[in-house]
Design a protein around this motif. Structure first.
Motif, PDB file in Angstrom:
ATOM      1  N   GLN A  19       4.003   3.703  -7.123  1.00  9.76           N
ATOM      2  CA  GLN A  19       3.520   2.322  -7.156  1.00  9.76           C
ATOM      3  C   GLN A  19       3.986   1.629  -8.435  1.00  9.76           C
ATOM      4  O   GLN A  19       4.264   0.434  -8.418  1.00  9.76           O
ATOM      5  CB  GLN A  19       1.983   2.302  -7.016  1.00  9.76           C
ATOM      6  CG  GLN A  19       1.405   0.933  -6.690  1.00  9.76           C
ATOM      7  CD  GLN A  19       1.933   0.351  -5.384  1.00  9.76           C
ATOM      8  OE1 GLN A  19       3.093  -0.031  -5.274  1.00  9.76           O
ATOM      9  NE2 GLN A  19       1.081   0.305  -4.372  1.00  9.76           N
ATOM     10  N   ARG A  20       4.110   2.387  -9.510  1.00  6.50           N
ATOM     11  CA  ARG A  20       4.598   1.778 -10.750  1.00  6.50           C
ATOM     12  C   ARG A  20       6.060   1.380 -10.622  1.00  6.50           C
ATOM     13  O   ARG A  20       6.477   0.331 -11.128  1.00  6.50           O
ATOM     14  CB  ARG A  20       4.375   2.720 -11.927  1.00  6.50           C
ATOM     15  CG  ARG A  20       2.957   2.580 -12.495  1.00  6.50           C
ATOM     16  CD  ARG A  20       2.431   3.867 -13.040  1.00  6.50           C
ATOM     17  NE  ARG A  20       3.147   4.316 -14.231  1.00  6.50           N
ATOM     18  CZ  ARG A  20       3.005   5.521 -14.787  1.00  6.50           C
ATOM     19  NH1 ARG A  20       2.154   6.383 -14.243  1.00  6.50           N
ATOM     20  NH2 ARG A  20       3.678   5.858 -15.852  1.00  6.50           N
ATOM     21  N   GLN A  33       0.829  -1.208   0.000  1.00  7.93           N
ATOM     22  CA  GLN A  33       0.000   0.000   0.000  1.00  7.93           C
ATOM     23  C   GLN A  33       0.870   1.268   0.000  1.00  7.93           C
ATOM     24  O   GLN A  33       0.598   2.212  -0.703  1.00  7.93           O
ATOM     25  CB  GLN A  33      -0.912  -0.002   1.230  1.00  7.93           C
ATOM     26  CG  GLN A  33      -1.798   1.225   1.298  1.00  7.93           C
ATOM     27  CD  GLN A  33      -2.771   1.177   2.466  1.00  7.93           C
ATOM     28  OE1 GLN A  33      -2.797   0.234   3.252  1.00  7.93           O
ATOM     29  NE2 GLN A  33      -3.566   2.213   2.585  1.00  7.93           N
ATOM     30  N   HIS A  34       1.921   1.244   0.832  1.00  5.83           N
ATOM     31  CA  HIS A  34       2.744   2.453   0.933  1.00  5.83           C
ATOM     32  C   HIS A  34       4.049   2.324   0.153  1.00  5.83           C
ATOM     33  O   HIS A  34       5.068   2.904   0.529  1.00  5.83           O
ATOM     34  CB  HIS A  34       2.966   2.814   2.396  1.00  5.83           C
ATOM     35  CG  HIS A  34       1.684   3.136   3.094  1.00  5.83           C
ATOM     36  ND1 HIS A  34       0.915   4.226   2.743  1.00  5.83           N
ATOM     37  CD2 HIS A  34       0.994   2.495   4.060  1.00  5.83           C
ATOM     38  CE1 HIS A  34      -0.182   4.245   3.485  1.00  5.83           C
ATOM     39  NE2 HIS A  34      -0.161   3.198   4.292  1.00  5.83           N
ATOM     40  N   TYR A  35       4.022   1.575  -0.904  1.00  6.06           N
ATOM     41  CA  TYR A  35       5.093   1.426  -1.893  1.00  6.06           C
ATOM     42  C   TYR A  35       6.390   0.829  -1.337  1.00  6.06           C
ATOM     43  O   TYR A  35       7.005  -0.005  -1.977  1.00  6.06           O
ATOM     44  CB  TYR A  35       5.398   2.763  -2.611  1.00  6.06           C
ATOM     45  CG  TYR A  35       4.194   3.668  -2.738  1.00  6.06           C
ATOM     46  CD1 TYR A  35       3.048   3.225  -3.399  1.00  6.06           C
ATOM     47  CD2 TYR A  35       4.161   4.943  -2.162  1.00  6.06           C
ATOM     48  CE1 TYR A  35       1.924   4.028  -3.502  1.00  6.06           C
ATOM     49  CE2 TYR A  35       3.041   5.742  -2.257  1.00  6.06           C
ATOM     50  CZ  TYR A  35       1.921   5.278  -2.922  1.00  6.06           C
ATOM     51  OH  TYR A  35       0.821   6.059  -3.010  1.00  6.06           O
ATOM     52  N   ASN A  36       6.809   1.311  -0.155  1.00  7.90           N
ATOM     53  CA  ASN A  36       8.025   0.790   0.486  1.00  7.90           C
ATOM     54  C   ASN A  36       9.252   0.842  -0.410  1.00  7.90           C
ATOM     55  O   ASN A  36      10.033  -0.103  -0.473  1.00  7.90           O
ATOM     56  CB  ASN A  36       7.810  -0.645   0.981  1.00  7.90           C
ATOM     57  CG  ASN A  36       6.793  -0.702   2.097  1.00  7.90           C
ATOM     58  OD1 ASN A  36       6.441   0.329   2.662  1.00  7.90           O
ATOM     59  ND2 ASN A  36       6.321  -1.875   2.428  1.00  7.90           N
ATOM     60  N   LEU A  37       9.436   1.992  -1.066  1.00  8.12           N
ATOM     61  CA  LEU A  37      10.637   2.179  -1.885  1.00  8.12           C
ATOM     62  C   LEU A  37      11.747   2.744  -1.015  1.00  8.12           C
ATOM     63  O   LEU A  37      11.484   3.377   0.014  1.00  8.12           O
ATOM     64  CB  LEU A  37      10.342   3.152  -3.026  1.00  8.12           C
ATOM     65  CG  LEU A  37       9.285   2.713  -4.044  1.00  8.12           C
ATOM     66  CD1 LEU A  37       8.948   3.874  -4.976  1.00  8.12           C
ATOM     67  CD2 LEU A  37       9.757   1.515  -4.834  1.00  8.12           C
ATOM     68  N   THR A  79      -6.006   7.115 -10.676  1.00  2.89           N
ATOM     69  CA  THR A  79      -4.700   6.465 -10.560  1.00  2.89           C
ATOM     70  C   THR A  79      -4.885   4.982 -10.264  1.00  2.89           C
ATOM     71  O   THR A  79      -4.162   4.138 -10.797  1.00  2.89           O
ATOM     72  CB  THR A  79      -3.881   7.132  -9.439  1.00  2.89           C
ATOM     73  OG1 THR A  79      -3.994   8.542  -9.584  1.00  2.89           O
ATOM     74  CG2 THR A  79      -2.435   6.746  -9.508  1.00  2.89           C
ATOM     75  N   THR A  80      -5.878   4.667  -9.427  1.00  2.00           N
ATOM     76  CA  THR A  80      -6.183   3.278  -9.122  1.00  2.00           C
ATOM     77  C   THR A  80      -6.411   2.498 -10.405  1.00  2.00           C
ATOM     78  O   THR A  80      -5.839   1.432 -10.618  1.00  2.00           O
ATOM     79  CB  THR A  80      -7.447   3.188  -8.236  1.00  2.00           C
ATOM     80  OG1 THR A  80      -7.143   3.772  -6.971  1.00  2.00           O
ATOM     81  CG2 THR A  80      -7.884   1.751  -8.023  1.00  2.00           C
ATOM     82  N   LEU A  81      -7.212   3.091 -11.283  1.00  2.00           N
ATOM     83  CA  LEU A  81      -7.537   2.427 -12.537  1.00  2.00           C
ATOM     84  C   LEU A  81      -6.275   2.175 -13.353  1.00  2.00           C
ATOM     85  O   LEU A  81      -6.091   1.096 -13.920  1.00  2.00           O
ATOM     86  CB  LEU A  81      -8.526   3.284 -13.328  1.00  2.00           C
ATOM     87  CG  LEU A  81      -9.246   2.564 -14.447  1.00  2.00           C
ATOM     88  CD1 LEU A  81     -10.069   1.416 -13.904  1.00  2.00           C
ATOM     89  CD2 LEU A  81     -10.139   3.536 -15.202  1.00  2.00           C
ATOM     90  N   SER A  82      -5.379   3.152 -13.390  1.00  2.00           N
ATOM     91  CA  SER A  82      -4.176   2.979 -14.207  1.00  2.00           C
ATOM     92  C   SER A  82      -3.295   1.872 -13.612  1.00  2.00           C
ATOM     93  O   SER A  82      -2.722   1.070 -14.350  1.00  2.00           O
ATOM     94  CB  SER A  82      -3.420   4.298 -14.348  1.00  2.00           C
ATOM     95  OG  SER A  82      -2.423   4.422 -13.381  1.00  2.00           O
ATOM     96  N   ILE A  83      -3.233   1.798 -12.284  1.00  2.00           N
ATOM     97  CA  ILE A  83      -2.437   0.728 -11.656  1.00  2.00           C
ATOM     98  C   ILE A  83      -3.063  -0.633 -11.961  1.00  2.00           C
ATOM     99  O   ILE A  83      -2.371  -1.594 -12.290  1.00  2.00           O
ATOM    100  CB  ILE A  83      -2.336   0.948 -10.122  1.00  2.00           C
ATOM    101  CG1 ILE A  83      -1.509   2.202  -9.803  1.00  2.00           C
ATOM    102  CG2 ILE A  83      -1.755  -0.275  -9.411  1.00  2.00           C
ATOM    103  CD1 ILE A  83      -0.065   2.135 -10.222  1.00  2.00           C
TER     104      ILE A  83
END
Lengths: 220, 260
Positions: free
Chosen positions: B147-148, B89-93, B175-179
Motif C-alpha cells: 500500500q505504501r 483496497q487491493h493495491y492494484n500494483l 499496519t492500518t495505523l502506519s498507513i
C-alpha cells in the motif's frame, strides 16, 4: 539403422522444412494474431474500448477460420497461396495456410491471457491518466507476459503437428516424411525415427516455453 | 477542491434498475480529509469513483479544483486525472514490475523525461520509506508495504487530490495505523486534499476532518470532526460513533439491522 542413415540428408531437409513452416506461421501469429487478440479484448462488452459491432465481426471471423478442418483450409487456400508466394506447392505455400490458421488460434489465446489481468490493475492505470497505448504495452502485455508465452508455446507445438498435413501440398517436413515412409510405404523404421525427432522437438519447445513463462512471472 | 453537484449513478442489473448513488451534492475544501463511511452497498465507493470519472455519473457534475470533469474530452480527462491520485483496497500494483517501475508508470503517463523520472521515483519511494525496496517485486512485500508503494505511485505526479478506496480494509490494525500516518503526513506536508472511503469508524475518527455518513445511495449526514463532541443525528451515525465498541453491545432501536 543403416537404412535411416541413408535417409539422413532427407531427414535433415525435412527438419529444416518443418522449422521454416512453423517459424513463418508463428511469426504471423505474433505479428497479426496478437493485435487481433488485443482488439478482441479491448472491444469486448464491458472492457476499455467496448464496441459491440467490431467485437462481433472480429470474433466471428476468428471462429470462422478456426472451424475449418486444417486439411480443408489448406486446399481451399491454394489459390491464395499462389497469389501470395507465387506457387501452390512447397513449404512456403504451406506456410501461407498455416499462417492463416495460426493467426486466429493465437488471437484467442492472447484474448484469454489478457482477461486474466486483474481489472483493478487496469483501472489504476486508467485513473493515472495513462494513454491507451501505454495501458496496452505497460499494463496488459506486461501483466499477461507469462500467459502470452505459454500461449505461444501451445501455438508452436500445435503447428508442428499441423505442419504434418502440409505434405498434401508438397510442403514436406518431418511429419510428412513420417506419413510418406511410415504410413504409405509401411517403413516403420523411418516413421519411428521421425516420431522420435518430433517428440524431442516438442519436449524441447515445451521446456523452453515453461521455463521462460515462469521466469517472466513475478507473481510468485 | 472536490465538488459533486447533484451526481447520481443508476445502472441495470438483470432487469432491475439500481440507484447506486441518488442525487448527491458534496463539497470538499482544499486541504481537508473527507471521510465517507457506510456499509457495503451504501454507494460510497461509487461516489468516490465518480470523483475521477472511473465511474461515469448518470447525471450531475463533478468539479476538481474548479474544473468540470464531466464536460471534458477524453484527452483532457486523461490530463486532469494526472493531478488526481488514487489508492485501492487491493493495491492494484503491476505484479510483473518492480516497485520503482510501478511508480515510474504514472510518470511515463505524464510524459516526464527519463532522467527526471528516475529522480522522482527515488523521491517518492523515499517519502513512504521504501527506497531500499525499489528493485523488488510487489509479491516480495507485505500488505502494508504494497500500500505504501501504491501511495508513492499516487503521489508521483504531485496530485492536488488523493482518492482512497478502502485503503486499509485488507490490513491489520497496526499496519492500518502506519498507513493512516502516511496519509496524514501527505495531507499536511503536501497540502493534498483527501477523500477516503471506509467502513471502519476508527479510520474515520483518526484521520478525517469531515465525515459523511452514507446509506442506501445517499449522504444522510455530514459530521465535523474538529468539534469537541461529535453528535450524529441518524441511527446509523449514532451506531457508528458510539464510544469504542459500545456499538456492538448496546441496542439500537432506530437501526434496522435487517436492511444490511
Amino acid at each position: 539403422m543403416d537404412h535411416i542413415l541413408a535417409l539422413k540428408s532427407e531427414i535433415i531437409k525435412a527438419i529444416g522444412q518443418t522449422c521454416t513452416m512453423v517459424s513463418i506461421s508463428v511469426a504471423a501469429a505474433v505479428m497479426i494474431g496478437m493485435p487481433i487478440g488485443i482488439l478482441l479484448f479491448l472491444t469486448a462488452p464491458g472492457h476499455l474500448r467496448s464496441n459491440r459491432p467490431v467485437y462481433r465481426v472480429a470474433s466471428y471471423a476468428v471462429n470462422l477460420v478456426r472451424s475449418f478442418p486444417f486439411l480443408i483450409l489448406l486446399v481451399a487456400l491454394i489459390p491464395f497461396s499462389r497469389m501470395i508466394v507465387g506457387t501452390a506447392i512447397g513449404p512456403l505455400a504451406a506456410s501461407v495456410s498455416l499462417s492463416v490458421a495460426a493467426i486466429p488460434f493465437y488471437a484467442r489465446l492472447v484474448e484469454q491471457s489478457l482477461r486474466e489481468v486483474p481489472k483493478g490493475v487496469i483501472e489504476a492505470a486508467v485513473a493515472s491518466g495513462a494513454s491507451m497505448k501505454h495501458i496496452v504495452w505497460g499494463v496488459l502485455l506486461s501483466e499477461a507476459r507469462p500467459g502470452l508465452v505459454s500461449g505461444l508455446t501451445v501455438t508452436v507445438i500445435s503447428f508442428i503437428s499441423y505442419s504434418a498435413a502440409a505434405g498434401t501440398v508438397g510442403g514436406g517436413g518431418i511429419g510428412d516424411l513420417a506419413i510418406r515412409y511410415g504410413y504409405q510405404r509401411f517403413d516403420t523404421e523411418v516413421m519411428v525415427a521421425c516420431i522420435v525427432i518430433l517428440v524431442v522437438i516438442v519436449q524441447l519447445v515445451q521446456w523452453v516455453g515453461s521455463f521462460t513463462a515462469s521466469r517472466l512471472d513475478k507473481r510468485k | 477542491m472536490i465538488t459533486f453537484k447533484e451526481v447520481s449513478k443508476r445502472y441495470k442489473t438483470g432487469r432491475q434498475w439500481v440507484d447506486a448513488v441518488k442525487p448527491t451534492s458534496l463539497h470538499i475544501e482544499k486541504g481537508h480529509i473527507q471521510g465517507i463511511i457506510g456499509f457495503s452497498g451504501a454507494g460510497k465507493s461509487t461516489l468516490l469513483r465518480m470523483a475521477n470519472l472511473l465511474e461515469q455519473p448518470t447525471a450531475g457534475e463533478v468539479y476538481i479544483d474548479g474544473q468540470e470533469l464531466t464536460g471534458l474530452s477524453t484527452g483532457e480527462l486523461r490530463e486532469a486525472r494526472r493531478s488526481i491520485g488514487m489508492i485501492f483496497q487491493h493495491y492494484n500494483l503491476l505484479s510483473n514490475e518492480t516497485c520503482a517501475a510501478n511508480v515510474e508508470f504514472v510518470l511515463k503517463a505524464a510524459k516526464l523525461p527519463s532522467r527526471e523520472r528516475k529522480k522522482r521515483v527515488e523521491e517518492c519511494l523515499e517519502i513512504v520509506g521504501l527506497a531500499e525496496k525499489a528493485r523488488q517485486y510487489p509479491a516480495q512485500l507485505s500488505g502494508g508495504q504494497k500500500q505504501r508503494v501504491a501511495i508513492a505511485r499516487a503521489l508521483a505526479n504531485n496530485p492536488k487530490v488523493l482518492l482512497c478506496d478502502e485503503p486499509t480494509s485488507a490490513l491489520d490494525p497496526v499496519t492500518t495505523l502506519s498507513i493512516l500516518e502516511f496519509l496524514e503526513k501527505i495531507n499536511r506536508e503536501f497540502q493534498v486534499t483527501i477523500m477516503l472511503v471506509t467502513h471502519e469508524i476508527q479510520v474515520a475518527k483518526r484521520l478525517c476532518s469531515r465525515v459523511a455518513v452514507m446509506e442506501n445511495g445517499a449522504i444522510t449526514e455530514q459530521l465535523d470532526m474538529s468539534l469537541p463532541a461529535v453528535k450524529p443525528a441518524t441511527p446509523l451515525g449514532q451506531f457508528l460513533f458510539d464510544t469504542e465498541g459500545e456499538g456492538f453491545r448496546g441496542s439500537h432501536p432506530g437501526l434496522k439491522i435487517g436492511d444490511y
